[in-house]
Design a protein around this motif. Structure first.
Motif, mmCIF file in Angstrom:
data_model
loop_
_atom_site.group_PDB
_atom_site.id
_atom_site.type_symbol
_atom_site.label_atom_id
_atom_site.label_comp_id
_atom_site.label_asym_id
_atom_site.label_seq_id
_atom_site.Cartn_x
_atom_site.Cartn_y
_atom_site.Cartn_z
ATOM 1 N N ALA A 31 0.845 -1.198 0.000
ATOM 2 C CA ALA A 31 0.000 0.000 0.000
ATOM 3 C C ALA A 31 0.881 1.249 0.000
ATOM 4 O O ALA A 31 0.801 2.088 0.890
ATOM 5 C CB ALA A 31 -0.931 0.000 1.207
ATOM 6 N N GLN A 32 1.701 1.374 -1.008
ATOM 7 C CA GLN A 32 2.625 2.499 -1.059
ATOM 8 C C GLN A 32 1.916 3.788 -1.446
ATOM 9 O O GLN A 32 1.000 3.790 -2.259
ATOM 10 C CB GLN A 32 3.755 2.191 -2.038
ATOM 11 C CG GLN A 32 4.605 1.014 -1.600
ATOM 12 C CD GLN A 32 5.779 0.749 -2.533
ATOM 13 O OE1 GLN A 32 6.150 1.597 -3.341
ATOM 14 N NE2 GLN A 32 6.363 -0.437 -2.413
ATOM 15 N N ASN A 33 2.359 4.855 -0.834
ATOM 16 C CA ASN A 33 1.861 6.196 -1.119
ATOM 17 C C ASN A 33 2.762 6.779 -2.202
ATOM 18 O O ASN A 33 3.840 7.289 -1.911
ATOM 19 C CB ASN A 33 1.901 7.032 0.157
ATOM 20 C CG ASN A 33 1.360 8.425 -0.019
ATOM 21 O OD1 ASN A 33 1.044 8.844 -1.125
ATOM 22 N ND2 ASN A 33 1.270 9.158 1.082
ATOM 23 N N ARG A 34 2.338 6.684 -3.432
ATOM 24 C CA ARG A 34 3.228 6.955 -4.552
ATOM 25 C C ARG A 34 3.726 8.392 -4.603
ATOM 26 O O ARG A 34 4.848 8.646 -5.046
ATOM 27 C CB ARG A 34 2.522 6.614 -5.873
ATOM 28 C CG ARG A 34 2.186 5.130 -6.025
ATOM 29 C CD ARG A 34 3.416 4.277 -6.065
ATOM 30 N NE ARG A 34 3.112 2.861 -6.284
ATOM 31 C CZ ARG A 34 4.030 1.901 -6.360
ATOM 32 N NH1 ARG A 34 5.307 2.209 -6.210
ATOM 33 N NH2 ARG A 34 3.680 0.651 -6.553
ATOM 34 N N ASP A 35 2.899 9.355 -4.182
ATOM 35 C CA ASP A 35 3.355 10.743 -4.235
ATOM 36 C C ASP A 35 3.686 11.314 -2.862
ATOM 37 O O ASP A 35 4.091 12.470 -2.738
ATOM 38 C CB ASP A 35 2.336 11.624 -4.947
ATOM 39 C CG ASP A 35 0.988 11.715 -4.219
ATOM 40 O OD1 ASP A 35 0.868 11.143 -3.115
ATOM 41 O OD2 ASP A 35 0.071 12.354 -4.768
ATOM 42 N N ALA A 56 3.854 3.631 11.240
ATOM 43 C CA ALA A 56 5.104 2.898 11.007
ATOM 44 C C ALA A 56 4.990 2.094 9.721
ATOM 45 O O ALA A 56 4.164 1.186 9.625
ATOM 46 C CB ALA A 56 5.416 1.976 12.182
ATOM 47 N N ARG A 57 5.767 2.461 8.725
ATOM 48 C CA ARG A 57 5.826 1.786 7.426
ATOM 49 C C ARG A 57 4.435 1.569 6.824
ATOM 50 O O ARG A 57 4.050 0.454 6.473
ATOM 51 C CB ARG A 57 6.588 0.463 7.517
ATOM 52 C CG ARG A 57 8.075 0.614 7.789
ATOM 53 C CD ARG A 57 8.854 -0.627 7.387
ATOM 54 N NE ARG A 57 9.021 -0.677 5.921
ATOM 55 C CZ ARG A 57 9.030 -1.799 5.210
ATOM 56 N NH1 ARG A 57 8.829 -2.967 5.812
ATOM 57 N NH2 ARG A 57 9.216 -1.755 3.916
ATOM 58 N N ASP A 58 3.693 2.659 6.735
ATOM 59 C CA ASP A 58 2.395 2.618 6.066
ATOM 60 C C ASP A 58 2.270 3.868 5.198
ATOM 61 O O ASP A 58 3.223 4.665 5.133
ATOM 62 C CB ASP A 58 1.260 2.464 7.081
ATOM 63 C CG ASP A 58 1.023 3.690 7.957
ATOM 64 O OD1 ASP A 58 1.392 4.814 7.550
ATOM 65 O OD2 ASP A 58 0.457 3.539 9.047
ATOM 66 N N PRO A 59 1.165 4.090 4.507
ATOM 67 C CA PRO A 59 1.105 5.215 3.579
ATOM 68 C C PRO A 59 1.259 6.595 4.223
ATOM 69 O O PRO A 59 1.605 7.560 3.536
ATOM 70 C CB PRO A 59 -0.283 5.067 2.948
ATOM 71 C CG PRO A 59 -0.604 3.620 3.057
ATOM 72 C CD PRO A 59 -0.016 3.200 4.361
ATOM 73 N N PHE A 60 0.996 6.705 5.524
ATOM 74 C CA PHE A 60 1.119 8.000 6.188
ATOM 75 C C PHE A 60 2.550 8.309 6.615
ATOM 76 O O PHE A 60 2.904 9.455 6.855
ATOM 77 C CB PHE A 60 0.195 8.054 7.401
ATOM 78 C CG PHE A 60 -1.263 8.114 7.020
ATOM 79 C CD1 PHE A 60 -1.898 9.329 6.835
ATOM 80 C CD2 PHE A 60 -1.993 6.954 6.843
ATOM 81 C CE1 PHE A 60 -3.236 9.387 6.476
ATOM 82 C CE2 PHE A 60 -3.327 6.995 6.476
ATOM 83 C CZ PHE A 60 -3.946 8.221 6.283
ATOM 84 N N TYR A 61 3.361 7.273 6.785
ATOM 85 C CA TYR A 61 4.780 7.456 7.103
ATOM 86 C C TYR A 61 5.504 6.195 6.646
ATOM 87 O O TYR A 61 5.287 5.115 7.183
ATOM 88 C CB TYR A 61 4.994 7.699 8.601
ATOM 89 C CG TYR A 61 6.432 7.983 8.966
ATOM 90 C CD1 TYR A 61 7.134 9.007 8.330
ATOM 91 C CD2 TYR A 61 7.089 7.238 9.929
ATOM 92 C CE1 TYR A 61 8.455 9.269 8.655
ATOM 93 C CE2 TYR A 61 8.409 7.499 10.263
ATOM 94 C CZ TYR A 61 9.095 8.521 9.621
ATOM 95 O OH TYR A 61 10.403 8.787 9.931
ATOM 96 N N ALA A 62 6.334 6.341 5.651
ATOM 97 C CA ALA A 62 6.943 5.171 5.011
ATOM 98 C C ALA A 62 8.013 4.509 5.862
ATOM 99 O O ALA A 62 8.477 3.415 5.524
ATOM 100 C CB ALA A 62 7.547 5.584 3.665
#
Length: 436
Positions: free
Chosen positions: A88-92, A329-335
């Motif tokens: 679930a990467q936050n591409r931008d 932690a390691r999610d789209p809100f903070y990689a």
């Protein structure tokens, strides 16, 4: 430090340096706010603290001035979202991108097994780093409420001897006014002895939503915890509205406001008015500096112009209780991130200038969040569990200058041999790409 590999049932740690704000004993402090003490331990508890303890019957373990912290307290996390980044990467890297990626992942993958596996992984990370208590927000939207809260209940029981856990219901403020959403959420919070909360934003539903939350919390004896003004928009002032609602309702429970980013973008008059309200209402504030630095003012090809954090110095000067926490932690809100509060304190100090002097700022990851959770943790005191973190650093400057990865974690008087788990453990979860 091999002397910690086989600790005896009773011993004395000699010549330790401890932040004065985290120790229940009065001793002269140095220019960094540190005191030199010996700490006696027996049967897993602290039995004495003194400048030079005379206990010749006990073995002595010299620390040579190393920094000692209590077990730390993480008051704002998202264990249900943790470690979904590979799928679930936050591409931008934007806030909107984070919302979309997390929402899609929740709908596609957040079964009880998925949430349980990632939550346990996150807790093992925090445990290895020396955390003793965590409050997590749980997405409480639609069918997810009936999935995540029972899993949290299982985790709290499984981990109760290692990490004290609390949960907060996280839902958009608009949905608080919909019985089909709010009543199951309220029932879950009550059954699991949790905390009521919501994401607040400048919606027409905000005043009525706040009134309903404060009324329900007052009726059922619940505390409140909000996501607040997580934006660069100076027109976002839900923090002031929360404080006004607290005063209007005469609310006597604890209130925690997280983020509060937009306050730093407002006029001095607006800031003064809001801080006066917050202080009068007894609202505490938790800043999430690493996550907000990551998300706020992000635009492709443009260097960010501000730090995205709230006004910690100004709040503290008004007597408002402030703290910092891991957040995502390691999610789209903070990689990034690993539920490591030593890292959080180090980065918060650098980002928000919590130094020169250090004063009592170390309390923001220990005593202050513990009090917000209603716990007696986050301090070194006689007759408290011997939950300690021993750093190789001999000062706060040394601790902040270099990652303290070689720390010694003591739990109930014994060395903790836990290590942060391997990311590969999560490869088997549905949707996770292997080998990342």
């Amino acid at each position: 430090m091999r002397e910690f590999d086989h600790l005896p049932p009773a011993y004395v740690l000699t010549n330790a340096r401890v932040p004065a704000c985290l120790i229940d004993a009065a001793h002269p402090a140095d220019t960094e706010g540190l005191v030199r003490v010996d700490v006696a331990v027996a049967a897993g508890r602290i039995t004495a603290i003194g400048a030079a303890l005379e206990l010749p019957e006990l073995p002595r373990i010299p620390l040579n001035g190393r920094l000692v912290l209590p077990g730390l307290v993480d008051v704002h996390t998202h264990l249900d979202k943790a470690f979904i980044w590979p799928r679930a990467q936050n591409r931008d890297g934007s806030f909107a991108g984070a919302l979309a990626a997390a929402d899609a992942d929740r709908r596609a993958h957040w079964t009880a097994d998925d949430v349980r596996t990632r939550m346990d992984f996150a807790l093992r990370c925090a445990h290895a780093h020396g955390t003793v208590a965590i409050r997590t927000h749980l997405d409480s939207i639609g069918p997810q409420t009936a999935i995540s809260w029972p899993v949290f209940g299982e985790m709290r029981e499984t981990w109760r001897e290692r990490i004290a856990l609390q949960a907060v219901a996280l839902t958009p403020i608009d949905l608080v006014l919909e019985d089909a959403e709010f009543l199951p959420l309220l029932d879950a919070v009550r059954r699991h002895r949790g905390v009521l909360g919501a994401v607040t934003y400048m919606s027409p539903a905000l005043p009525a939503g706040l009134d309903r939350l404060f009324a329900a919390a007052g009726e059922h004896g619940l505390d409140l915890d909000f996501h607040v003004d997580e934006t660069a928009d100076p027109g976002a002032h839900s923090l002031a509205l929360i404080a006004e609602a607290a005063l209007r309702h005469g609310f006597e429970g604890r209130i925690l406001a997280g983020h509060c980013c937009s306050l730093a973008r407002q006029s001095e008059d607006a800031i003064d008015r809001t801080l006066d309200l917050v202080a009068r209402a007894g609202v505490a504030v938790v800043s999430l500096p690493m996550c907000n630095l990551y998300l706020q003012d992000r635009h492709a090809g443009r260097t960010p112009r501000w730090r995205g954090i709230t006004l910690l110095h100004e709040m503290k000067a008004r007597g408002i209780e402030v703290m910092v926490a891991s957040d995502n932690a390691r999610d789209p809100f903070y990689a990034y991130g690993d539920l490591d509060l030593v890292e959080v304190y180090r980065e918060a100090t650098r980002i928000a200038h919590l130094d020169h002097p250090f004063a009592d700022w170390p309390a923001i990851v220990a005593r202050a969040p513990a009090a917000q959770m209603g716990l007696a943790a986050g301090r070194i005191a006689v007759d408290r569990p011997a939950d300690l973190i021993i750093l190789t650093a001999r000062s706060l400057n040394e601790a902040l200058a270099r990652p303290q990865l070689d720390r010694i974690v003591i739990r109930d008087g014994a060395r903790l041999n836990a290590v942060a788990p391997d990311y590969a453990e999560l490869d088997s979860l549905k949707g996770m790409p292997h080998g990342l």
